[in-house]
Design an enzyme around this catalytic site. Sequence first.
Site, PDB file in Angstrom:
ATOM      1  N   LYS A 149     -19.517 -41.598  16.579  1.00 48.01           N
ATOM      2  CA  LYS A 149     -19.221 -42.460  17.708  1.00 48.01           C
ATOM      3  C   LYS A 149     -19.380 -43.937  17.379  1.00 48.01           C
ATOM      4  CE  LYS A 149     -21.593 -39.172  20.740  1.00 48.01           C
ATOM      5  NZ  LYS A 149     -22.804 -39.002  21.561  1.00 48.01           N
ATOM      6  N   GLY A 150     -20.173 -44.231  16.358  1.00 51.70           N
ATOM      7  CA  GLY A 150     -20.663 -45.591  16.137  1.00 51.70           C
ATOM      8  C   GLY A 150     -19.605 -46.681  16.013  1.00 51.70           C
ATOM      9  N   GLU A 187     -15.991 -47.871   9.928  1.00 49.91           N
ATOM     10  CA  GLU A 187     -17.348 -47.360  10.177  1.00 49.91           C
ATOM     11  C   GLU A 187     -18.239 -48.465  10.735  1.00 49.91           C
ATOM     12  OE1 GLU A 187     -19.123 -44.937  10.508  1.00 49.91           O
ATOM     13  OE2 GLU A 187     -18.923 -43.366   9.007  1.00 49.91           O
ATOM     14  N   ASP A 188     -19.226 -48.078  11.501  1.00 48.20           N
ATOM     15  CA  ASP A 188     -20.209 -49.079  11.923  1.00 48.20           C
ATOM     16  C   ASP A 188     -21.168 -49.405  10.778  1.00 48.20           C
ATOM     17  OD1 ASP A 188     -21.279 -46.517  12.053  1.00 48.20           O
ATOM     18  OD2 ASP A 188     -22.429 -46.872  13.878  1.00 48.20           O
ATOM     19  N   ASP A 244     -24.686 -46.130   4.869  1.00 47.95           N
ATOM     20  CA  ASP A 244     -26.105 -46.068   4.492  1.00 47.95           C
ATOM     21  C   ASP A 244     -26.209 -45.354   3.138  1.00 47.95           C
ATOM     22  OD1 ASP A 244     -28.851 -45.908   4.424  1.00 47.95           O
ATOM     23  OD2 ASP A 244     -29.076 -44.763   6.261  1.00 47.95           O
ATOM     24  N   ARG A 261     -26.255 -48.519  21.976  1.00 51.18           N
ATOM     25  CA  ARG A 261     -24.898 -48.779  21.466  1.00 51.18           C
ATOM     26  C   ARG A 261     -24.252 -49.939  22.230  1.00 51.18           C
ATOM     27  NH1 ARG A 261     -23.467 -44.354  18.174  1.00 51.18           N
ATOM     28  NH2 ARG A 261     -24.193 -42.321  18.877  1.00 51.18           N
TER      29      ARG A 261
HETATM   30  C1  PRP Z   1     -23.799 -43.041  11.101  1.00 49.36           C
HETATM   31  C2  PRP Z   1     -22.632 -43.939  10.751  1.00 49.36           C
HETATM   32  C3  PRP Z   1     -21.991 -43.230   9.610  1.00 49.36           C
HETATM   33  C4  PRP Z   1     -23.149 -42.532   8.931  1.00 49.36           C
HETATM   34  C5  PRP Z   1     -23.549 -43.341   7.749  1.00 49.36           C
HETATM   35  O1  PRP Z   1     -23.339 -42.051  11.963  1.00 49.36           O
HETATM   36  O2  PRP Z   1     -21.751 -44.112  11.823  1.00 49.36           O
HETATM   37  O3  PRP Z   1     -21.022 -42.292  10.027  1.00 49.36           O
HETATM   38  O4  PRP Z   1     -24.231 -42.489   9.858  1.00 49.36           O
HETATM   39  O5  PRP Z   1     -24.608 -42.725   7.073  1.00 49.36           O
HETATM   40  P1  PRP Z   1     -24.508 -42.271   5.560  1.00 49.36           P
HETATM   41  O6  PRP Z   1     -23.913 -43.427   4.800  1.00 49.36           O
HETATM   42  O7  PRP Z   1     -25.968 -42.061   5.193  1.00 49.36           O
HETATM   43  O8  PRP Z   1     -23.725 -41.024   5.461  1.00 49.36           O
HETATM   44  P2  PRP Z   1     -24.316 -41.122  12.832  1.00 49.36           P
HETATM   45  O9  PRP Z   1     -24.496 -39.811  12.119  1.00 49.36           O
HETATM   46  O10 PRP Z   1     -25.572 -41.895  13.155  1.00 49.36           O
HETATM   47  O11 PRP Z   1     -23.470 -40.838  14.114  1.00 49.36           O
HETATM   48  P3  PRP Z   1     -22.893 -41.858  15.228  1.00 49.36           P
HETATM   49  O12 PRP Z   1     -21.761 -42.612  14.580  1.00 49.36           O
HETATM   50  O13 PRP Z   1     -22.450 -40.960  16.325  1.00 49.36           O
HETATM   51  O14 PRP Z   1     -24.010 -42.796  15.657  1.00 49.36           O
END
Ligand code: PRP
Length: 172
Positions: free
Chosen positions: A40-41, A96-97, A100, A162
């Site tokens: 969703k981010g 992507e938001d 990580d 958010r």
């Molecule tokens: C977050 C973000 C990426 C992912 C990055 O999503 O939006 O999709 O984590 O992490 P990584 O580089 O360690 O794989 P999240 O799972 O928090 O879901 P969301 O977007 O619904 O908040």
Amino acid sequence: MSEFIPVLTKEEIATRVKDVAQSISTDYKDRDLILIGILKGAFIFLSDLIRHLSIPVKVDFMCVSSYGSGTSSSGRVKLVKDVDLELKNMDVIIVEDIVDTGVTLSYLVDHLKSSGAASVRICALIDKKERRKTTVVVDYVCHSVQKGFLVGYGLDYAEFYRNLPEVYHLKL
Ligand code: PRP
């Protein structure tokens, strides 16, 4: 008590989003571009970004979740919603938001390439470097940080925050 340390103001976000949109508009002039927002981010970032593009663009969404507990990814990604649009011969930018560990994006790049995309690039609001486990290249970045749990402008903590118009480092 939780502490919210400012990372990006509304003005800084707006400036960077506009700059990145300009770069994308230049790089993808006369190409067939689809932006894919990762739910969703990315929903707020994507919606601001596309309004600053000066080229024709299609938009789609994917939703993935990573198995694992707490704040660390397990390294396994589950596809919750795939793209609906045909990707064959299309240039794709994943929006992507935050990046990580990079595990989610490595999965997404592989998946979209095997779905027939002509090219796949990555655009992220935040590139967080400290926990990177993959060699994923983030082509368009609004802001880089070393570490910290960030919330706001789409980024959540337990699904809250958010809606904040700025980005903060949340210290619990
Ligand atoms: C977050 C973000 C990426 C992912 C990055 O999503 O939006 O999709 O984590 O992490 P990584 O580089 O360690 O794989 P999240 O799972 O928090 O879901 P969301 O977007 O619904 O908040």
